[in-house]
Design a protein around this motif. Structure first.
Motif, PDB file in Angstrom:
ATOM      1  N   PRO A  71      -9.905  -4.208 -12.900  1.00  0.00           N
ATOM      2  CA  PRO A  71      -9.887  -2.742 -12.820  1.00  0.00           C
ATOM      3  C   PRO A  71      -8.459  -2.206 -12.889  1.00  0.00           C
ATOM      4  N   GLY A  72      -8.290  -1.109 -13.600  1.00  0.00           N
ATOM      5  CA  GLY A  72      -6.958  -0.540 -13.765  1.00  0.00           C
ATOM      6  C   GLY A  72      -6.389   0.075 -12.503  1.00  0.00           C
ATOM      7  N   GLY A  73      -7.227   0.388 -11.528  1.00  0.00           N
ATOM      8  CA  GLY A  73      -6.750   1.064 -10.330  1.00  0.00           C
ATOM      9  C   GLY A  73      -6.196   0.154  -9.259  1.00  0.00           C
ATOM     10  N   GLU A  74      -6.267  -1.164  -9.456  1.00  0.00           N
ATOM     11  CA  GLU A  74      -5.777  -2.092  -8.431  1.00  0.00           C
ATOM     12  C   GLU A  74      -4.256  -2.233  -8.493  1.00  0.00           C
ATOM     13  N   ASP A  75      -3.671  -2.628  -7.364  1.00  0.00           N
ATOM     14  CA  ASP A  75      -2.207  -2.783  -7.279  1.00  0.00           C
ATOM     15  C   ASP A  75      -1.815  -4.173  -7.780  1.00  0.00           C
ATOM     16  N   LEU A  76      -1.907  -4.325  -9.107  1.00  0.00           N
ATOM     17  CA  LEU A  76      -1.632  -5.603  -9.757  1.00  0.00           C
ATOM     18  C   LEU A  76      -0.530  -5.453 -10.787  1.00  0.00           C
ATOM     19  N   ARG A  77       0.281  -6.478 -10.905  1.00  0.00           N
ATOM     20  CA  ARG A  77       1.142  -6.646 -12.076  1.00  0.00           C
ATOM     21  C   ARG A  77       0.894  -8.071 -12.559  1.00  0.00           C
ATOM     22  N   VAL A  78       0.816  -8.275 -13.885  1.00  0.00           N
ATOM     23  CA  VAL A  78       0.341  -9.548 -14.435  1.00  0.00           C
ATOM     24  C   VAL A  78       1.323 -10.076 -15.468  1.00  0.00           C
ATOM     25  N   LEU A  79       1.594 -11.378 -15.401  1.00  0.00           N
ATOM     26  CA  LEU A  79       2.381 -12.091 -16.407  1.00  0.00           C
ATOM     27  C   LEU A  79       1.461 -13.094 -17.095  1.00  0.00           C
ATOM     28  N   VAL A  80       1.439 -13.070 -18.420  1.00  0.00           N
ATOM     29  CA  VAL A  80       0.572 -13.953 -19.200  1.00  0.00           C
ATOM     30  C   VAL A  80       1.431 -14.906 -20.020  1.00  0.00           C
ATOM     31  N   VAL A  81       1.165 -16.191 -19.895  1.00  0.00           N
ATOM     32  CA  VAL A  81       1.839 -17.206 -20.709  1.00  0.00           C
ATOM     33  C   VAL A  81       0.779 -17.948 -21.497  1.00  0.00           C
ATOM     34  N   GLN A  82       0.687 -17.639 -22.788  1.00  0.00           N
ATOM     35  CA  GLN A  82      -0.243 -18.276 -23.708  1.00  0.00           C
ATOM     36  C   GLN A  82       0.570 -19.064 -24.725  1.00  0.00           C
ATOM     37  N   HIS A  83       0.265 -20.337 -24.910  1.00  0.00           N
ATOM     38  CA  HIS A  83       0.969 -21.131 -25.914  1.00  0.00           C
ATOM     39  C   HIS A  83       0.658 -20.568 -27.298  1.00  0.00           C
ATOM     40  N   MET A  84       1.678 -19.994 -27.942  1.00  0.00           N
ATOM     41  CA  MET A  84       1.452 -19.266 -29.187  1.00  0.00           C
ATOM     42  C   MET A  84       2.801 -19.049 -29.876  1.00  0.00           C
ATOM     43  N   PRO A  85       2.861 -19.145 -31.216  1.00  0.00           N
ATOM     44  CA  PRO A  85       4.122 -18.929 -31.924  1.00  0.00           C
ATOM     45  C   PRO A  85       4.609 -17.486 -31.823  1.00  0.00           C
ATOM     46  N   GLU A  86       5.895 -17.296 -32.085  1.00  0.00           N
ATOM     47  CA  GLU A  86       6.521 -15.980 -31.945  1.00  0.00           C
ATOM     48  C   GLU A  86       5.846 -14.906 -32.782  1.00  0.00           C
ATOM     49  N   ALA A  87       5.424 -15.246 -34.008  1.00  0.00           N
ATOM     50  CA  ALA A  87       4.846 -14.238 -34.897  1.00  0.00           C
ATOM     51  C   ALA A  87       3.495 -13.732 -34.400  1.00  0.00           C
ATOM     52  N   PHE A  88       2.925 -14.384 -33.392  1.00  0.00           N
ATOM     53  CA  PHE A  88       1.569 -14.063 -32.961  1.00  0.00           C
ATOM     54  C   PHE A  88       1.513 -13.323 -31.629  1.00  0.00           C
ATOM     55  N   THR A  89       2.505 -13.456 -30.759  1.00  0.00           N
ATOM     56  CA  THR A  89       2.374 -12.929 -29.398  1.00  0.00           C
ATOM     57  C   THR A  89       2.400 -11.405 -29.349  1.00  0.00           C
ATOM     58  N   GLY A  90       3.114 -10.753 -30.256  1.00  0.00           N
ATOM     59  CA  GLY A  90       3.103  -9.299 -30.281  1.00  0.00           C
ATOM     60  C   GLY A  90       1.725  -8.760 -30.606  1.00  0.00           C
ATOM     61  N   ARG A  91       1.079  -9.363 -31.609  1.00  0.00           N
ATOM     62  CA  ARG A  91      -0.277  -8.950 -31.982  1.00  0.00           C
ATOM     63  C   ARG A  91      -1.258  -9.266 -30.857  1.00  0.00           C
ATOM     64  N   PHE A  92      -1.059 -10.387 -30.193  1.00  0.00           N
ATOM     65  CA  PHE A  92      -1.908 -10.755 -29.061  1.00  0.00           C
ATOM     66  C   PHE A  92      -1.797  -9.707 -27.953  1.00  0.00           C
ATOM     67  N   ALA A  93      -0.582  -9.274 -27.643  1.00  0.00           N
ATOM     68  CA  ALA A  93      -0.383  -8.248 -26.620  1.00  0.00           C
ATOM     69  C   ALA A  93      -1.077  -6.947 -27.012  1.00  0.00           C
ATOM     70  N   ASP A  94      -1.003  -6.569 -28.285  1.00  0.00           N
ATOM     71  CA  ASP A  94      -1.675  -5.350 -28.762  1.00  0.00           C
ATOM     72  C   ASP A  94      -3.183  -5.448 -28.560  1.00  0.00           C
ATOM     73  N   ARG A  95      -3.752  -6.616 -28.879  1.00  0.00           N
ATOM     74  CA  ARG A  95      -5.200  -6.811 -28.705  1.00  0.00           C
ATOM     75  C   ARG A  95      -5.593  -6.686 -27.237  1.00  0.00           C
ATOM     76  N   LEU A  96      -4.804  -7.298 -26.361  1.00  0.00           N
ATOM     77  CA  LEU A  96      -5.098  -7.218 -24.933  1.00  0.00           C
ATOM     78  C   LEU A  96      -4.985  -5.783 -24.432  1.00  0.00           C
ATOM     79  N   ASP A  97      -3.987  -5.059 -24.903  1.00  0.00           N
ATOM     80  CA  ASP A  97      -3.785  -3.678 -24.476  1.00  0.00           C
ATOM     81  C   ASP A  97      -4.996  -2.820 -24.842  1.00  0.00           C
ATOM     82  N   ALA A  98      -5.548  -3.076 -26.026  1.00  0.00           N
ATOM     83  CA  ALA A  98      -6.716  -2.308 -26.476  1.00  0.00           C
ATOM     84  C   ALA A  98      -7.982  -2.697 -25.734  1.00  0.00           C
ATOM     85  N   ALA A  99      -8.001  -3.897 -25.139  1.00  0.00           N
ATOM     86  CA  ALA A  99      -9.226  -4.420 -24.545  1.00  0.00           C
ATOM     87  C   ALA A  99      -9.345  -4.182 -23.050  1.00  0.00           C
TER      88      ALA A  99
END
Length: 354
Positions: free
Chosen positions: A189-217
């Motif tokens: 839930p967006g209302g909780e007092d959370l901050r999150v760090l995500v470490v996914q094994h993924m090449p540099e060209a892919f992590t920006g797009r991955f972050a965009d997908r997560l942001d939309a989801a």
């Protein structure tokens, strides 16, 4: 040298098929057939029934995305996408993962950050891992009872209370991780007092797009990490491919990260261990470490550090993991507090405070 798995190599370039076949066979993987496009791949896979398929994305007649969709309907087989190391390749690769592919790998010969020999070893290791992936699609959801394994003692646990103020969550994943991370974040839930760090094994060209997908989801605000980036309540940073993400400062519910372009003794970059260990050393508010599906043992050292700092550890269970490598290694440390099916991990994060 281990034999197998039985593999079909799919690529429209004869040269690339030969190169991939040579790399795999030199690593002890048995290549039982090749195909020049998606349509041919469907026929070949039906004939030889391999353990795993390596699939190019861009091909004539039928591209890799359509081929994966058809393959998962007609002859489900663990599939590894071999993708161009570009932003366009990232977009297509995520579409293939949505279609049912297990994982992806930058094509040999592309611009990669590891040496050629290390890249070849990693390709062989990834093919072996994908071949063992569970693609049955079985999911466990609802208010399942978890098992606490801290110290090797099994006890029944249930989520209680709500998230503690100023809670930081560090999520680590590899093979099968893009979908798993998205499912966890989208359930928070967006209302909780959370901050999150995500470490996914993924090449540099892919992590920006991955972050965009997560942001939309999800309801949280997600961005790819930059050097010196800061986040607070309701925000998420995704480690950039090719660089470790280290927590360098924490104050009043806001944390700051540094990106590090060196190995730091890890065999992957970004490494879950680096982020978890630095978080444990820096953050003095509630801390939760989460290990999701993936091959290898990255995160095992990190969960020890978080546990020793008084944090909680959640690991995905074997039944819902695409590859039960990282969660298994984490559990073997004796520091995992709760083992949960994927669809219950978010509830464990939010409701697991005592």
């Amino acid at each position: 040298m281990r034999s197998g798995p039985r593999t079909v190599v799919v690529d429209d370039s004869r040269f690339m098929r030969g190169l991939i076949t040579d790399i795999l066979e030199s690593g002890g993987v048995e290549v039982v057939a090749e195909a020049a496009d998606g349509a041919e791949a469907l026929s070949v896979v039906a004939d030889v029934d391999p353990d795993v398929v390596t699939m190019d994305v861009e091909m004539p007649r039928m591209n890799g995305i359509e081929a994966v969709e058809r393959l998962m309907r007609e002859h489900p087989t663990p599939t590894l996408m071999l993708s161009a190391y570009t932003e366009d390749g990232a977009e297509e690769t995520f579409a293939a993962l949505d279609a049912g592919a297990v994982d992806f790998f930058a094509k040999p010969g592309g611009e990669v950050s590891m040496g050629v020999s290390r890249m070849e070893e990693q390709l062989v290791e990834t093919v072996r891992s994908v071949a063992e992936a569970d693609i049955s699609g079985g999911r466990t959801s609802g208010a399942a009872v978890a098992t606490a394994t801290h110290g090797g003692t099994a006890t029944e646990t249930r989520p209680v209370g709500g998230v503690e103020p100023n809670t930081t969550v560090v999520i680590g994943s590899s093979t099968g991780g893009p979908d798993a991370v998205e499912r966890v974040l989208s359930a928070l839930p967006g209302g909780e007092d959370l901050r999150v760090l995500v470490v996914q094994h993924m090449p540099e060209a892919f992590t920006g797009r991955f972050a965009d997908r997560l942001d939309a989801a999800c309801e949280l605000d997600v961005a790819e990490a930059t050097d010196g980036a800061r986040i607070g309540r309701g925000e998420v940073l995704v480690a950039r491919g090719g660089e470790h993400m280290k927590v360098t400062r924490y104050r009043d519910g806001r944390l700051r990260v540094q990106l590090i372009d060196e190995d730091r003794g890890q065999n992957v970059r970004p490494s879950v261990n680096v982020t978890m260990e630095s978080a444990a050393a820096t953050i003095d508010d509630p801390l939760v470490g989460v290990i999701l599906t993936g091959m290898g043992d990255d995160g095992a050292t990190g969960v020890r550090a978080i546990s020793e700092a008084g944090g909680r550890i959640i690991a995905q269970d074997e039944a819902t993991s695409v590859v039960y490598g990282m969660p298994k290694r984490a559990a073997a440390t004796g520091r995992v507090d709760t083992v949960l099916p994927l669809d219950d991990v978010a509830g464990g994060i939010v409701g697991g405070a005592s």
